[in-house]
Design a protein around this motif. Structure first.
Motif, short mmCIF file in Angstrom:
data_model
loop_
_atom_site.label_atom_id
_atom_site.label_comp_id
_atom_site.label_asym_id
_atom_site.label_seq_id
_atom_site.Cartn_x
_atom_site.Cartn_y
_atom_site.Cartn_z
N LYS A 160 48.94 60.79 -20.66
CA LYS A 160 48.16 61.32 -21.78
C LYS A 160 47.35 60.20 -22.44
N LEU A 163 44.30 59.42 -20.28
CA LEU A 163 43.39 60.56 -20.26
C LEU A 163 42.62 60.65 -21.58
N VAL A 164 43.35 60.57 -22.70
CA VAL A 164 42.70 60.66 -24.02
C VAL A 164 41.72 59.51 -24.21
N PHE A 166 40.17 57.73 -21.98
CA PHE A 166 39.03 57.89 -21.07
C PHE A 166 38.04 58.91 -21.62
N VAL A 167 38.56 60.04 -22.09
CA VAL A 167 37.68 61.09 -22.61
C VAL A 167 36.92 60.60 -23.84
N ILE A 168 37.63 59.93 -24.76
CA ILE A 168 36.99 59.44 -25.98
C ILE A 168 35.91 58.41 -25.67
N LYS A 170 34.51 57.52 -22.37
CA LYS A 170 33.54 57.77 -21.30
C LYS A 170 32.87 59.14 -21.37
N ILE A 171 33.61 60.16 -21.78
CA ILE A 171 33.05 61.52 -21.79
C ILE A 171 32.36 61.80 -23.12
N LYS A 172 33.10 61.62 -24.21
CA LYS A 172 32.52 61.89 -25.53
C LYS A 172 31.71 60.72 -26.07
#
Length: 553
Positions: A160, A163-164, A166-168, A170-172
């Motif tokens: 987790k 994942l969190v 990475f999202v914060i 690279k994605i967002k």
């Protein structure tokens, strides 16, 4: 003033509190961690740490600060974090090391951050990487030597966490690029601090040791650091806890914490009071995301929630809020700004739980008064003074006014700060020679001891010599069914001195200025009716959701 309010105290609330039982916040913390070792302490994004884990991790962090960074008792350490699990770990680690916490608003500009770090003479900061670019800009003009950085998911399990983060990142793309000298990773600090647990030496703290430099006044001028001692904080916690009495069930409460813990209201009420009784504290990282907030608490079976008027109003206006499980909710407390009647009444209708209103300010740790729990419905007051608290309402000459008349609210009690950090002149301006703290709020008291805030002294509008208080006008306009939110200020006028201006967020797209004026005429005298009405898409707010009146002019 004669303590006429005592006659309306609930039967189980004492007039005075014995403050000798606890000496520091650590007394509360250590007892809670021992008593509720295996119970959940804090939850964030559905991951929980127990009291035992909080105890261990905060010890590791304290060890790192003292053994590796070589910080000494009384050094200032800044925390620049939103509501994450890292916050209580850092908070109690700093206090266990005998250091002083400097809470920093993560949304500060680089100039605001520079002022606070320099004024506090802080050499160490714990900061979320999302805000590291702000620190980079301010850093050359601050005394900061040690920078501890953390990512949003750092306290989550391995999968987790990655994942969190990475999202914060690279994605967002919520982490602006930054360059800081020799940053220390928060996770590494905990790991290193755990390597020699026998070296941990929890500091002995006295009641008059400073626990927090809590900065205030940023919306009205240069922020000043209120020196809040361990005694101030413990006293206020005991005062508020005694007020809630048997309604708090040890080891059974679940409190929703949407207001940031760096804010004094949330820090004292949500963190300290509910930690002392072994509650689970559910941290909401981004309360402005109302759909996400509601999704997070929808099936939580929470028992308590605190917030500001604007937060409660935003929740009530979302269609999914009525589907939240309120079956266990028995304590709702509003503070930080006036709770509007229309909001309180609708909250009670939807949740079947009355919305209590408390009053306080940073300089008083913060609670001064609260509505009694046995008061069944909203009455427009900020309640009765808390135990061991003296109240005086005074005119501009410092003379106490007659009961029922308006004047500046003054307070004396164990929760009142030592003064402002390195600022004796500002201290003298608010704490007079007789020991009374002048709050800057205009208030009156009725025959039963209930206090009513009229408005902020600085926010008062002068229309041709007549006093107009924005809160009164806002309360009237907010009752119109076509209004979602409203803010009122005074603007300069060459003829009348000032005019009343209302900024309104529409609930009904067809709402007009003429309709607002007609509605106001039903309840307000002519000089109080807004002469300037503007419809905006949103009201500017502080990070805790209070309307930023200076931005409405």
């Amino acid at each position: 003033m004669e303590k006429i309010w005592l006659k309306n105290y609930p039967d189980d609330v004492p007039a005075e509190i014995d403050f000798k039982q606890l000496h520091s916040i650590l007394d509360i913390f250590n007892e809670a961690c021992e008593k509720y070792r295996d119970k959940p302490a804090f939850e964030n994004l559905h991951h929980t740490i127990t009291y035992g884990e909080l105890n261990k991790q905060s010890q590791n962090f304290a060890n790192y600060l003292t053994q590796i960074l070589k910080l000494k008792k009384g050094d200032r350490v800044a925390i620049m974090l939103p509501n994450l699990l890292q916050y209580p770990i850092a908070l109690f680690g700093i206090l266990r090391a005998g250091l002083i916490v400097v809470n920093v608003n993560p949304l500060y500009t680089h100039s605001e951050l520079e002022h606070q770090l320099s004024d506090a003479q802080a050499e160490t900061i714990i900061i979320l990487v999302n805000f590291a670019s702000t620190l980079e800009s301010a850093l050359p003009r601050t005394p900061i030597k040690n920078i501890i950085v953390t990512e949003l998911g750092d306290c989550f399990p391995f999968i987790k966490r990655h994942l969190v983060n990475f999202v914060i990142k690279k994605i967002k793309k919520m982490v602006p690029s930054y360059t800081l000298p020799n940053p220390i990773l928060f996770r590494d600090a905990l790991t290193v601090g755990a390597q020699n647990p026998s070296s941990f030496d929890e500091k002995t703290l006295r009641q008059n040791d400073i626990a927090f430099l809590q900065y205030t006044g940023g919306t009205t001028g240069i922020a000043k650091g209120a020196m809040l001692t361990h005694h101030n904080m413990v006293a206020n916690m005991l005062q508020a806890k005694a007020w809630m009495g048997d309604s708090l069930k040890e080891g059974q409460e679940i409190i929703v914490t949407a207001l940031p813990l760096y804010h004094i209201f949330s820090l004292t009420v949500n963190c300290l009071i509910f930690l002392e009784i072994g509650a689970k504290n559910v941290l909401i990282t981004n309360p402005r995301d109302i759909p996400g907030f509601i999704k997070n608490i929808k099936h939580l079976k929470f028992t308590a929630i605190t917030g500001v008027n604007t937060l409660f109003n935003a929740l009530l206006h979302h269609p999914d809020f009525e589907n939240v499980d309120f079956s266990h909710l028995h304590i709702s407390v509003g503070g930080g700004m006036a709770v509007q009647k229309i909001v309180a009444e609708r909250w009670e209708t939807v949740t079947k739980c009355g919305l209590l209103e408390g009053y306080g300010l940073t300089e008083a740790s913060p609670a001064i008064s609260m509505t009694p729990l046995n008061l069944k419905h909203y009455n427009g007051s900020i309640g009765l003074p808390l135990p061991s608290t003296d109240i005086s309402i005074r005119d501009e000459s410092g003379k106490e006014v007659a009961l029922g008349e308006s004047g500046e609210l003054c307070v004396k009690g164990p929760q009142v700060m030592l003064g402002y950090w390195r600022n004796p002149q500002e201290t003298e301006n608010v704490i007079k020679a007789d020991g009374w703290l002048y709050t800057g709020d205009i208030a009156k008291m009725d025959n039963n001891g209930f206090i009513y805030i009229v408005d902020r002294k600085k926010d008062m509008i002068n229309v041709s010599g007549f006093k107009v208080f924005p809160t009164e006008i806002e309360g009237v306009i907010a009752k119109h069914p076509g209004v979602k939110e409203v803010g009122v200020v005074g603007v300069n006028d060459p003829v009348h001195g000032e005019l009343v201006k209302a900024v309104i967020i529409k609930k009904d797209p067809a709402l007009t200025k003429e309709e607002i004026i007609r509605f106001c005429h039903e309840e307000l005298t002519g000089y109080k009716i807004p002469k300037i009405i503007e419809f905006w898409d949103a009201l500017p707010k502080t990070t805790v959701g209070k309307t930023l009146r200076r931005a409405l002019r």
